[in-house]
Motif scaffolding. Structure first.
Motif, mmCIF file in Angstrom:
data_model
loop_
_atom_site.group_PDB
_atom_site.id
_atom_site.type_symbol
_atom_site.label_atom_id
_atom_site.label_comp_id
_atom_site.label_asym_id
_atom_site.label_seq_id
_atom_site.Cartn_x
_atom_site.Cartn_y
_atom_site.Cartn_z
ATOM 1 N N VAL A 1 -11.743 -21.749 6.637
ATOM 2 C CA VAL A 1 -10.717 -20.942 5.972
ATOM 3 C C VAL A 1 -11.382 -19.748 5.292
ATOM 4 C CG1 VAL A 1 -8.921 -20.861 4.209
ATOM 5 C CG2 VAL A 1 -9.257 -22.957 5.543
ATOM 6 N N TRP A 2 -11.006 -18.538 5.727
ATOM 7 C CA TRP A 2 -11.371 -17.352 4.952
ATOM 8 C C TRP A 2 -10.181 -17.060 4.059
ATOM 9 C CZ3 TRP A 2 -8.707 -12.651 4.780
ATOM 10 C CH2 TRP A 2 -9.244 -11.751 3.875
ATOM 11 N N MET A 3 -10.441 -16.946 2.767
ATOM 12 C CA MET A 3 -9.349 -16.637 1.842
ATOM 13 C C MET A 3 -9.851 -15.676 0.782
ATOM 14 S SD MET A 3 -8.923 -20.089 -0.367
ATOM 15 C CE MET A 3 -10.362 -21.025 -0.873
ATOM 16 N N ASP A 4 -8.900 -14.948 0.246
ATOM 17 C CA ASP A 4 -9.185 -14.036 -0.857
ATOM 18 C C ASP A 4 -7.932 -13.986 -1.704
ATOM 19 O OD1 ASP A 4 -10.496 -12.251 -2.511
ATOM 20 O OD2 ASP A 4 -10.794 -10.727 -0.971
ATOM 21 N N ASP A 5 -8.039 -13.373 -2.869
ATOM 22 C CA ASP A 5 -6.843 -13.089 -3.647
ATOM 23 C C ASP A 5 -6.587 -11.590 -3.547
ATOM 24 O OD1 ASP A 5 -8.334 -11.705 -5.654
ATOM 25 O OD2 ASP A 5 -8.794 -13.613 -6.595
ATOM 26 N N ALA A 6 -5.476 -11.146 -4.054
ATOM 27 C CA ALA A 6 -5.089 -9.740 -3.908
ATOM 28 C C ALA A 6 -5.625 -8.847 -5.031
ATOM 29 C CB ALA A 6 -3.563 -9.630 -3.845
ATOM 30 N N THR A 7 -6.445 -9.408 -5.920
ATOM 31 C CA THR A 7 -6.966 -8.641 -7.043
ATOM 32 C C THR A 7 -7.977 -7.609 -6.558
ATOM 33 O OG1 THR A 7 -6.718 -10.576 -8.455
ATOM 34 C CG2 THR A 7 -8.115 -8.815 -9.285
ATOM 35 N N TYR A 8 -7.833 -6.387 -7.066
ATOM 36 C CA TYR A 8 -8.788 -5.332 -6.744
ATOM 37 C C TYR A 8 -10.119 -5.663 -7.400
ATOM 38 C CZ TYR A 8 -11.105 -0.841 -6.596
ATOM 39 O OH TYR A 8 -12.016 0.153 -6.389
ATOM 40 N N LYS A 9 -11.183 -5.640 -6.612
ATOM 41 C CA LYS A 9 -12.515 -5.906 -7.149
ATOM 42 C C LYS A 9 -13.232 -4.590 -7.355
ATOM 43 C CE LYS A 9 -11.752 -10.159 -5.346
ATOM 44 N NZ LYS A 9 -10.414 -10.430 -4.879
ATOM 45 N N ASP A 10 -13.622 -4.313 -8.592
ATOM 46 C CA ASP A 10 -14.307 -3.062 -8.927
ATOM 47 C C ASP A 10 -15.714 -3.092 -8.354
ATOM 48 O OD1 ASP A 10 -15.145 -0.725 -9.961
ATOM 49 O OD2 ASP A 10 -14.851 -1.242 -12.059
ATOM 50 N N ASN B 1 -5.139 -4.362 -14.609
ATOM 51 C CA ASN B 1 -4.831 -5.240 -13.492
ATOM 52 C C ASN B 1 -4.282 -4.425 -12.337
ATOM 53 O OD1 ASN B 1 -5.568 -7.557 -14.870
ATOM 54 N ND2 ASN B 1 -3.561 -7.762 -15.795
ATOM 55 N N MET B 2 -4.965 -4.503 -11.217
ATOM 56 C CA MET B 2 -4.530 -3.783 -10.031
ATOM 57 C C MET B 2 -4.742 -4.704 -8.840
ATOM 58 S SD MET B 2 -5.518 0.032 -8.817
ATOM 59 C CE MET B 2 -6.943 -0.231 -7.812
ATOM 60 N N THR B 3 -3.828 -4.662 -7.908
ATOM 61 C CA THR B 3 -3.957 -5.504 -6.727
ATOM 62 C C THR B 3 -3.995 -4.642 -5.472
ATOM 63 O OG1 THR B 3 -1.577 -5.774 -6.547
ATOM 64 C CG2 THR B 3 -2.768 -7.452 -7.807
ATOM 65 N N VAL B 4 -4.527 -5.237 -4.425
ATOM 66 C CA VAL B 4 -4.595 -4.603 -3.127
ATOM 67 C C VAL B 4 -3.454 -5.158 -2.286
ATOM 68 C CG1 VAL B 4 -5.991 -4.329 -1.034
ATOM 69 C CG2 VAL B 4 -7.109 -4.422 -3.278
ATOM 70 N N LYS B 5 -2.723 -4.307 -1.614
ATOM 71 C CA LYS B 5 -1.654 -4.757 -0.721
ATOM 72 C C LYS B 5 -2.256 -5.024 0.641
ATOM 73 C CE LYS B 5 2.330 -5.435 1.265
ATOM 74 N NZ LYS B 5 2.236 -6.656 2.033
ATOM 75 N N TRP B 6 -2.306 -6.278 1.020
ATOM 76 C CA TRP B 6 -2.745 -6.674 2.345
ATOM 77 C C TRP B 6 -1.499 -6.771 3.225
ATOM 78 C CZ3 TRP B 6 -7.837 -7.893 3.831
ATOM 79 C CH2 TRP B 6 -8.773 -7.884 2.787
ATOM 80 N N ASP B 7 -1.625 -6.399 4.474
ATOM 81 C CA ASP B 7 -0.485 -6.340 5.386
ATOM 82 C C ASP B 7 -0.474 -7.563 6.309
ATOM 83 O OD1 ASP B 7 1.778 -5.125 6.568
ATOM 84 O OD2 ASP B 7 0.533 -4.267 8.159
ATOM 85 N N GLY B 8 -0.361 -8.749 5.717
ATOM 86 C CA GLY B 8 -0.367 -9.975 6.501
ATOM 87 C C GLY B 8 1.032 -10.461 6.810
ATOM 88 N N ALA B 9 1.108 -11.360 7.780
ATOM 89 C CA ALA B 9 2.391 -11.961 8.157
ATOM 90 C C ALA B 9 2.103 -13.209 8.993
ATOM 91 C CB ALA B 9 3.241 -10.981 8.949
#
Length: 178
Positions: free
Chosen positions: A169-178, A18-26
């Motif tokens: 709505v554009w949405m994603d989750d923070a999961t890294y996609k291989d 399990n690895m996630t991507v850090k998105w820099d949103g606010a």
């Protein structure tokens, strides 16, 4: 961990990594159904205070927020209500009406800067056409569960597969996609 990560990236993992991507949103936005009355809300981090501050109507947003934050939360309230969120989830807002068009090295991009990082999406890409139609973009990363808001506990990750899709709505989750 580093070996497991290397194996995953090489397609040779023996077990799930399990690895996630850090998105820099606010800002961070919470959305879902208020367990006390079943009504949809959006909120800031004060959602888990003893007296939580939830926004269920545009008037409640107007009474508490001003300027850009007011505009962003109104868009979030309207658009996220379309997703059918039944739990409480948290995400980082990526954009609302602040997407610009910019040419970089001769290529046109949609750009947005929710925090310190500027994101650039080629206008002529599939992702670019999604951004062009969206009124809001968000990356969901945390799910909360519990009987009342102050009692809720966090679990990293959000399963967005059950949420309704809408072009606004554009949405994603923070999961890294291989």
């Amino acid at each position: 961990f580093v070996r497991s990560l290397r194996d995953m990236l090489a397609g040779e993992a023996r077990s799930s990594v399990n690895m996630t991507v850090k998105w820099d949103g606010a800002p961070a936005i919470f959305a879902g159904e208020d367990p006390s009355d079943g009504k949809f809300f959006v909120a800031k981090k004060s959602v888990f205070n003893v007296n939580p501050k939830l926004y269920k109507t545009a008037k409640e947003i107007d009474d508490d927020l001003s300027g850009t934050l007011n505009e962003k939360f109104k868009v979030a309230l309207t658009e996220f209500a379309k997703l059918g969120i039944k739990s409480v989830i948290q995400g980082d807002l990526m954009f609302t009406n602040d997407v610009e068009t910019q040419t970089i090295d001769g290529t046109k991009y949609y750009t947005f800067q929710p925090n310190t990082i500027v994101y650039a999406v080629p206008v002529d890409s599939n992702f670019g056409s999604v951004i062009a139609k969206a009124k809001v973009g968000i990356v969901w990363h945390t799910t909360y569960s519990g009987k009342t808001l102050p009692e809720m506990t966090a679990s990293f990750g959000v399963d967005i597969s059950g949420l309704k899709k809408t072009p606004s709505v554009w949405m994603d989750d923070a999961t890294y996609k291989d």
